[in-house]
Motif scaffolding. Structure first.
Motif, PDB file in Angstrom:
ATOM      1  N   ALA A  26       0.829  -1.206   0.000  1.00 56.92           N
ATOM      2  CA  ALA A  26       0.000   0.000   0.000  1.00 56.92           C
ATOM      3  C   ALA A  26       0.862   1.255   0.000  1.00 56.92           C
ATOM      4  O   ALA A  26       0.578   2.226  -0.714  1.00 56.92           O
ATOM      5  N   VAL A  27       1.936   1.254   0.802  1.00 56.51           N
ATOM      6  CA  VAL A  27       2.822   2.423   0.860  1.00 56.51           C
ATOM      7  C   VAL A  27       3.473   2.659  -0.493  1.00 56.51           C
ATOM      8  O   VAL A  27       3.510   3.796  -0.990  1.00 56.51           O
ATOM      9  N   VAL A  28       3.994   1.608  -1.121  1.00 53.73           N
ATOM     10  CA  VAL A  28       4.658   1.760  -2.419  1.00 53.73           C
ATOM     11  C   VAL A  28       3.685   2.282  -3.464  1.00 53.73           C
ATOM     12  O   VAL A  28       3.986   3.234  -4.204  1.00 53.73           O
ATOM     13  N   GLU A  29       2.522   1.690  -3.531  1.00 56.65           N
ATOM     14  CA  GLU A  29       1.541   2.098  -4.538  1.00 56.65           C
ATOM     15  C   GLU A  29       1.079   3.536  -4.316  1.00 56.65           C
ATOM     16  O   GLU A  29       0.971   4.312  -5.282  1.00 56.65           O
ATOM     17  N   ASP A  30       0.816   3.908  -3.066  1.00 55.85           N
ATOM     18  CA  ASP A  30       0.368   5.274  -2.784  1.00 55.85           C
ATOM     19  C   ASP A  30       1.472   6.291  -3.036  1.00 55.85           C
ATOM     20  O   ASP A  30       1.221   7.396  -3.538  1.00 55.85           O
ATOM     21  N   TYR A  31       2.709   5.924  -2.701  1.00 56.87           N
ATOM     22  CA  TYR A  31       3.817   6.865  -2.919  1.00 56.87           C
ATOM     23  C   TYR A  31       4.094   7.053  -4.406  1.00 56.87           C
ATOM     24  O   TYR A  31       4.365   8.167  -4.856  1.00 56.87           O
ATOM     25  N   ILE A  32       4.012   5.979  -5.183  1.00 62.63           N
ATOM     26  CA  ILE A  32       4.197   6.095  -6.638  1.00 62.63           C
ATOM     27  C   ILE A  32       3.143   7.022  -7.224  1.00 62.63           C
ATOM     28  O   ILE A  32       3.426   7.837  -8.109  1.00 62.63           O
ATOM     29  N   ARG A  33       1.927   6.928  -6.708  1.00 63.81           N
ATOM     30  CA  ARG A  33       0.833   7.735  -7.246  1.00 63.81           C
ATOM     31  C   ARG A  33       0.916   9.194  -6.799  1.00 63.81           C
ATOM     32  O   ARG A  33       0.703  10.110  -7.593  1.00 63.81           O
ATOM     33  N   SER A  34       1.268   9.435  -5.527  1.00 63.68           N
ATOM     34  CA  SER A  34       1.204  10.804  -4.995  1.00 63.68           C
ATOM     35  C   SER A  34       2.547  11.511  -4.910  1.00 63.68           C
ATOM     36  O   SER A  34       2.604  12.739  -4.858  1.00 63.68           O
ATOM     37  N   GLN A  35       3.635  10.728  -4.865  1.00 63.83           N
ATOM     38  CA  GLN A  35       4.978  11.284  -4.660  1.00 63.83           C
ATOM     39  C   GLN A  35       5.077  12.068  -3.353  1.00 63.83           C
ATOM     40  O   GLN A  35       5.880  12.985  -3.213  1.00 63.83           O
ATOM     41  N   GLU A  36       4.253  11.687  -2.376  1.00 62.71           N
ATOM     42  CA  GLU A  36       4.278  12.290  -1.047  1.00 62.71           C
ATOM     43  C   GLU A  36       4.436  11.182  -0.011  1.00 62.71           C
ATOM     44  O   GLU A  36       3.928  10.072  -0.204  1.00 62.71           O
ATOM     45  N   PRO A  37       5.146  11.465   1.107  1.00 60.50           N
ATOM     46  CA  PRO A  37       5.261  10.453   2.161  1.00 60.50           C
ATOM     47  C   PRO A  37       3.888   9.956   2.587  1.00 60.50           C
ATOM     48  O   PRO A  37       2.919  10.726   2.671  1.00 60.50           O
ATOM     49  N   VAL A  38       3.781   8.672   2.848  1.00 62.86           N
ATOM     50  CA  VAL A  38       2.501   8.036   3.156  1.00 62.86           C
ATOM     51  C   VAL A  38       2.397   7.811   4.658  1.00 62.86           C
ATOM     52  O   VAL A  38       3.287   7.208   5.276  1.00 62.86           O
ATOM     53  N   GLY A  39       1.302   8.301   5.264  1.00 63.11           N
ATOM     54  CA  GLY A  39       1.086   8.164   6.699  1.00 63.11           C
ATOM     55  C   GLY A  39       0.117   7.047   7.033  1.00 63.11           C
ATOM     56  O   GLY A  39      -0.667   6.596   6.189  1.00 63.11           O
ATOM     57  N   SER A  40       0.154   6.606   8.286  1.00 60.12           N
ATOM     58  CA  SER A  40      -0.722   5.512   8.726  1.00 60.12           C
ATOM     59  C   SER A  40      -2.196   5.911   8.691  1.00 60.12           C
ATOM     60  O   SER A  40      -3.060   5.097   8.373  1.00 60.12           O
ATOM     61  N   ALA A  41      -2.477   7.162   9.016  1.00 57.37           N
ATOM     62  CA  ALA A  41      -3.877   7.610   9.027  1.00 57.37           C
ATOM     63  C   ALA A  41      -4.471   7.552   7.622  1.00 57.37           C
ATOM     64  O   ALA A  41      -5.617   7.125   7.427  1.00 57.37           O
ATOM     65  N   ALA A  42      -3.686   7.971   6.630  1.00 59.49           N
ATOM     66  CA  ALA A  42      -4.162   7.939   5.256  1.00 59.49           C
ATOM     67  C   ALA A  42      -4.402   6.506   4.793  1.00 59.49           C
ATOM     68  O   ALA A  42      -5.412   6.212   4.126  1.00 59.49           O
ATOM     69  N   LEU A  43      -3.503   5.594   5.156  1.00 62.99           N
ATOM     70  CA  LEU A  43      -3.694   4.197   4.765  1.00 62.99           C
ATOM     71  C   LEU A  43      -4.931   3.609   5.431  1.00 62.99           C
ATOM     72  O   LEU A  43      -5.692   2.864   4.814  1.00 62.99           O
ATOM     73  N   SER A  44      -5.129   3.922   6.711  1.00 63.99           N
ATOM     74  CA  SER A  44      -6.284   3.408   7.444  1.00 63.99           C
ATOM     75  C   SER A  44      -7.595   3.896   6.821  1.00 63.99           C
ATOM     76  O   SER A  44      -8.574   3.148   6.749  1.00 63.99           O
ATOM     77  N   LYS A  45      -7.575   5.140   6.329  1.00 56.75           N
ATOM     78  CA  LYS A  45      -8.780   5.726   5.759  1.00 56.75           C
ATOM     79  C   LYS A  45      -9.045   5.253   4.331  1.00 56.75           C
ATOM     80  O   LYS A  45     -10.201   4.983   3.958  1.00 56.75           O
ATOM     81  N   GLU A  46      -7.995   5.131   3.533  1.00 57.32           N
ATOM     82  CA  GLU A  46      -8.160   4.862   2.111  1.00 57.32           C
ATOM     83  C   GLU A  46      -8.020   3.392   1.736  1.00 57.32           C
ATOM     84  O   GLU A  46      -8.415   2.976   0.648  1.00 57.32           O
ATOM     85  N   ARG A  47      -7.438   2.592   2.608  1.00 56.23           N
ATOM     86  CA  ARG A  47      -7.213   1.181   2.306  1.00 56.23           C
ATOM     87  C   ARG A  47      -7.982   0.304   3.289  1.00 56.23           C
ATOM     88  O   ARG A  47      -8.068   0.590   4.477  1.00 56.23           O
ATOM     89  N   ASP A  48      -8.510  -0.778   2.798  1.00 54.76           N
ATOM     90  CA  ASP A  48      -9.257  -1.701   3.648  1.00 54.76           C
ATOM     91  C   ASP A  48      -8.297  -2.775   4.167  1.00 54.76           C
ATOM     92  O   ASP A  48      -8.260  -3.900   3.683  1.00 54.76           O
ATOM     93  N   LEU A  49      -7.484  -2.389   5.168  1.00 51.25           N
ATOM     94  CA  LEU A  49      -6.485  -3.309   5.713  1.00 51.25           C
ATOM     95  C   LEU A  49      -7.001  -4.071   6.929  1.00 51.25           C
ATOM     96  O   LEU A  49      -6.334  -4.988   7.424  1.00 51.25           O
ATOM     97  N   GLY A  50      -8.155  -3.679   7.412  1.00 52.06           N
ATOM     98  CA  GLY A  50      -8.788  -4.418   8.497  1.00 52.06           C
ATOM     99  C   GLY A  50      -8.167  -4.220   9.862  1.00 52.06           C
ATOM    100  O   GLY A  50      -8.441  -4.992  10.791  1.00 52.06           O
ATOM    101  N   VAL A  51      -7.342  -3.193  10.006  1.00 50.99           N
ATOM    102  CA  VAL A  51      -6.719  -2.925  11.308  1.00 50.99           C
ATOM    103  C   VAL A  51      -6.748  -1.419  11.558  1.00 50.99           C
ATOM    104  O   VAL A  51      -7.027  -0.625  10.654  1.00 50.99           O
ATOM    105  N   SER A  52      -6.418  -1.041  12.787  1.00 48.25           N
ATOM    106  CA  SER A  52      -6.478   0.362  13.166  1.00 48.25           C
ATOM    107  C   SER A  52      -5.275   1.130  12.648  1.00 48.25           C
ATOM    108  O   SER A  52      -4.258   0.553  12.228  1.00 48.25           O
ATOM    109  N   SER A  53      -5.373   2.443  12.717  1.00 47.35           N
ATOM    110  CA  SER A  53      -4.270   3.310  12.320  1.00 47.35           C
ATOM    111  C   SER A  53      -3.039   3.040  13.175  1.00 47.35           C
ATOM    112  O   SER A  53      -1.905   3.056  12.672  1.00 47.35           O
ATOM    113  N   ALA A  54      -3.243   2.769  14.481  1.00 50.65           N
ATOM    114  CA  ALA A  54      -2.120   2.508  15.379  1.00 50.65           C
ATOM    115  C   ALA A  54      -1.385   1.230  14.981  1.00 50.65           C
ATOM    116  O   ALA A  54      -0.147   1.166  15.015  1.00 50.65           O
ATOM    117  N   THR A  55      -2.133   0.208  14.586  1.00 46.80           N
ATOM    118  CA  THR A  55      -1.513  -1.051  14.155  1.00 46.80           C
ATOM    119  C   THR A  55      -0.717  -0.844  12.875  1.00 46.80           C
ATOM    120  O   THR A  55       0.393  -1.363  12.725  1.00 46.80           O
TER     121      THR A  55
END
Length: 232
Positions: free
Chosen positions: A12-41
């Protein structure tokens, strides 16, 4: 890295970074990706990936970006490869089979990659500094010049003119060529240079010592070529 949720986070980090060219945060992954775990995890997984060398954090408050190791793992293990159709395979084989040299093949490959992907494609020729010797031919081309045709394990062909004060006989040239090919096959160009120089200084090669020294100099010069020869 073990087969775990962490791999999904890395993907998810690689794909999002390739698309946005911006550092990828846990909150963004938790919101935009269905990873089934919390932002803290996710944040913990990203920290573990950073410890393992797959991600890096540009500065304390930023998200993570992939490292070279992370990209390599993504390409080798995580990326989805779309198989070529049979028609595409036939087209590629037909297009590349018409190549008349390594240079032509690289030019055709760059053009083909660009056409297939719709992206800019860059192809680099193999670096001679990392090549090993496959075969050498010595051909008299003038009264005091031998042409050395050098073929490496990558298929690269290089030509060097060897200047001698007196042209050896055809038998002596063939004897030198045979000895070089027998003793230097599979050696790096740097090692081959040392071998040929020692060979020329040995008993029985007095008449080709000058040619051997010139060939050794050519190998040494090629070994210093740290860059790819050309970009296409």
């Amino acid at each position: 890295m073990t087969q775990s949720r962490r791999m999904l986070v890395l993907r998810a980090v690689v794909e999002d970074y390739i698309r946005s060219q911006e550092p990828v945060g846990s909150a963004a992954l938790s919101k935009e990706r269905d990873l089934g775990v919390s932002s803290a995890t996710i944040r913990n997984d990203m920290a573990a990936l950073e410890d393992e060398g797959y991600l890096i954090q540009p500065h304390t408050s930023a998200g993570r970006v992939p490292t070279e190791k992370g990209y390599r793992y993504f390409v080798d293990r995580l990326a989805t490869v779309v198989p070529l159709s049979e028609a595409q395979r036939r087209g590629i084989n037909s297009f590349l089979s018409g190549s008349v040299s390594l240079k032509d093949a690289l030019q055709r490959s760059a053009r083909l990659l660009s056409e297939i992907t719709g992206q800019v494609a860059i192809v680099a020729s193999p670096s001679l500094s990392k090549a090993t010797l496959r075969h050498v031919e010595l051909v008299p081309v003038a009264m005091s010049t031998l042409l050395a045709v050098v073929i490496t394990d990558t298929g690269r062909v290089a030509q060097h003119g060897l200047i001698v004060s007196a042209m050896p006989t055809a038998d002596d040239i063939n004897r030198l060529s045979s000895a070089v090919n027998e003793q230097c096959n599979g050696q790096s160009l740097s090692s081959a240079s040392e071998t040929v120089r020692a060979l020329g200084g040995g008993t029985g090669f007095e008449t080709v010592r000058e040619a051997a020294d010139a060939l050794a100099d050519s190998f040494a010069s090629m070994a210093l070529d740290e860059r790819a020869n050309e970009l296409y």
